[in-house]
Enzyme design. Structure first.
Site, PDB file in Angstrom:
ATOM      1  N   CYS A  46     109.713  94.693 123.148  1.00 53.18           N
ATOM      2  CA  CYS A  46     110.999  93.999 123.376  1.00 53.18           C
ATOM      3  C   CYS A  46     111.938  94.878 124.204  1.00 53.18           C
ATOM      4  O   CYS A  46     112.311  95.970 123.781  1.00 53.18           O
ATOM      5  CB  CYS A  46     111.612  93.637 122.027  1.00 53.18           C
ATOM      6  SG  CYS A  46     113.369  93.226 122.098  1.00 53.18           S
ATOM      7  N   CYS A  49     115.250  95.633 122.517  1.00 54.73           N
ATOM      8  CA  CYS A  49     115.064  96.645 121.470  1.00 54.73           C
ATOM      9  C   CYS A  49     115.050  98.046 122.074  1.00 54.73           C
ATOM     10  O   CYS A  49     115.654  98.978 121.534  1.00 54.73           O
ATOM     11  CB  CYS A  49     113.768  96.399 120.701  1.00 54.73           C
ATOM     12  SG  CYS A  49     113.655  94.772 119.928  1.00 54.73           S
ATOM     13  N   CYS A 400     112.253  84.862 143.235  1.00 56.76           N
ATOM     14  CA  CYS A 400     111.209  85.078 142.226  1.00 56.76           C
ATOM     15  C   CYS A 400     109.817  84.944 142.862  1.00 56.76           C
ATOM     16  O   CYS A 400     109.456  83.890 143.394  1.00 56.76           O
ATOM     17  CB  CYS A 400     111.394  84.067 141.098  1.00 56.76           C
ATOM     18  SG  CYS A 400     109.960  83.853 140.040  1.00 56.76           S
ATOM     19  N   CYS A 403     107.673  82.277 141.328  1.00 55.06           N
ATOM     20  CA  CYS A 403     108.089  80.934 141.757  1.00 55.06           C
ATOM     21  C   CYS A 403     107.493  80.588 143.123  1.00 55.06           C
ATOM     22  O   CYS A 403     107.061  79.447 143.356  1.00 55.06           O
ATOM     23  CB  CYS A 403     109.613  80.845 141.824  1.00 55.06           C
ATOM     24  SG  CYS A 403     110.450  81.165 140.264  1.00 55.06           S
TER      25      CYS A 403
END
Length: 496
Positions: A46, A49, A400, A403
């Site tokens: 994460c 995190c 992106c 994308c």
């Protein structure tokens, strides 16, 4: 040997941590020994995190020396899944406060300063007892809003209610109480709850000391403190932004009560002048000032910044800029130059629905005849929500890479399904158009399927970005069976 000892000592020093790590097998036993602890349920992969790790470590180092000490704990949810499921950790990081067997969500900001401040509040008494006039003076000598309960005795009904209300973490004010007669005589209060505005925020438009005169109920007193601690116009920060109710009018400039005090107060007083008039007229309107640099991303949503390297950059102006959100979360921008008269007019125009809401949007396409329809913020409602067909919609970003790779596949998908009478394929640039609720994104591209009878609850596509997978997804979710594909996504045989 010396080198080995040095390396070992260095490793121990580097990996020494004041954060405690609990596992499935010892969590229940260990947590029962803690009077107060903050638990972070995390996953090693994460990114949030990882970003929080050093802040959490610093807070743990400070709080272990608190009186009483407060433990900061971590549980790895990729390993100790049983404990994470038991405490409802469905996303990472999730923070829980555990106190004497009770569990509650930690909803405060996750910075070292805020973690330390909030956990210290929880560790100590919610309300500080004041014994002398000097205690009161010392308690009020800071830049936070404060509430003091002046009681006949600690067993009075109002004192009991006050103890239930006193929650400095939730209400973001400091609480104290007293039963000492000398203090009550000095301040001329008896069996009263009183809010004190810090000196730095005091002004001529509102009383710095306010006594509660309402019903003696937990809910009423809590609501009163929430409203009064924001005043007619308070500084809105990332930490307290959620406390401001709508309709809300925010004035942005270089706000800083400590480093730029005179400038900050000058413009705030202009806002207070207007806020006072609406307050005296009985209008339920909320005002705030915010630092323009802190809220650049928000200002970008209102079209008040320029883009540089895909990030918002605030456009310097001689005067503040103003935005608003109404109770329906519609956004507005004051187009006139800032002045008290223009601000008052803008507020009235928003309240009386005389001004067009602001939408971050590309222009509506002149032609939209391709198999993949182009949606922008201004036509999204028409193309997606009001359309009497099922809609597959892709949100993408021009920069992106994923994308760009996916684009020809999406076009091919639309070509294959262009003859489906109850389906349209749509795309929208999420970097230049405001995403309507309930659509959300955390990465690009992201794809949703909105059924024609349930447009408020679109289904998120979570599989790989391949044509076959998308067809199977559409075939399964579509309101009516597709003309060219079965419910399982296999192509129907053509009759000869």
């Amino acid at each position: 040997m010396k080198l080995l000892l040095c390396l070992t000592s260095f490793i121990l020093l580097v990996f020494a941590s004041d954060v405690l790590y609990y596992s499935n097998k010892d969590f229940v036993e260990n947590i029962s020994t803690q009077d107060l602890a903050l638990v972070e349920f995390f996953a090693p992969w994460c990114e949030d995190c990882k970003r929080i790790d050093p802040l959490y470590e610093d807070a743990a180092r400070i709080l272990k020396n608190n009186d009483p000490p407060v433990s900061l704990i971590k549980v790895d949810c990729t390993v100790d899944t049983v404990t994470c499921v038991q405490y409802g950790a469905q996303h990472y990081p999730t923070f829980k406060v555990m106190r004497n067997g009770e569990v509650e969500d930690y909803t405060g900001p996750v910075t070292t300063a805020e973690l330390v401040k909030n956990m210290k509040y929880m560790a100590g008494p919610a309300s500080k007892e004041l014994k002398t006039v000097e205690d009161v003076e010392k308690f009020l000598a800071h830049d936070d809003y404060s509430v003091i309960g002046f009681f006949r005795n600690n067993k009075s009904d109002l004192a009991k209610i006050y103890r239930k209300v006193a929650d400095p973490v939730k209400l973001k004010v400091l609480f104290a109480h007293t039963t000492e007669q000398d203090i009550k005589n000095k301040y001329n209060y008896n069996n009263d709850i009183v809010l004190f505005q810090p000196k730095i925020y005091q002004n001529v438009y509102e009383e710095p000391i306010r006594k509660y005169d309402g019903e003696a109920s937990t809910q009423k007193i809590t609501e009163w403190i929430q409203k009064q601690s924001l005043g007619l116009c308070s500084e809105r920060t990332n930490e307290n932004a959620k406390r401001f109710k709508k309709p809300l009018f925010v004035v942005y400039y270089d706000v800083n009560f400590f480093l730029n005090k005179d400038h900050t107060i000058y413009w705030r007083n202009r806002v207070l002048e207007v806020a006072k008039k609406f307050h005296d007229a009985g209008k339920d309107v909320n005002f705030a000032i915010s630092h323009h640099k802190t809220f650049e991303p928000e200002l970008d949503l209102f079209g008040l910044t320029e883009k540089k390297n895909r990030k918002p950059v605030f456009v310097p102006r001689d005067k503040p800029v103003v935005t608003a959100r109404d109770t329906r979360e519609r956004k507005y921008v004051m187009s006139d130059e800032f002045s008290e008269e223009n601000l008052a007019k803008f507020v009235n125009d928003v309240l009386e629905d005389r001004i067009e809401q602001y939408l971050l949007s590309d222009p509506i396409p002149i032609s939209n005849d391709e198999p993949v329809k182009v949606a922008v913020a201004r036509n999204f409602d028409e193309i997606v929500n009001k359309n009497e067909k099922d809609v597959l919609v892709e949100f993408y970003a021009p920069w992106c890479k994923q994308c760009t790779i996916f684009e020809p596949k999406y076009k091919e998908l639309a070509e294959k399904l262009k003859d489906e009478p109850d389906l349209i394929i749509v795309k929208m640039d999420a970097t230049t158009n405001e995403l309507p609720k309930p659509y959300e994104y955390s990465k690009y591209p992201i794809i949703y399927f909105a059924r024609k009878g349930n447009k408020n609850n679109p289904k998120l596509y979570l599989d790989i970005l391949e044509i076959d997978g998308l067809i199977k997804f559409i075939a399964k979710e579509s309101t009516n069976e597709l003309k060219g594909y079965t419910r399982k996504g296999t192509m129907r045989k053509t009759e000869l």
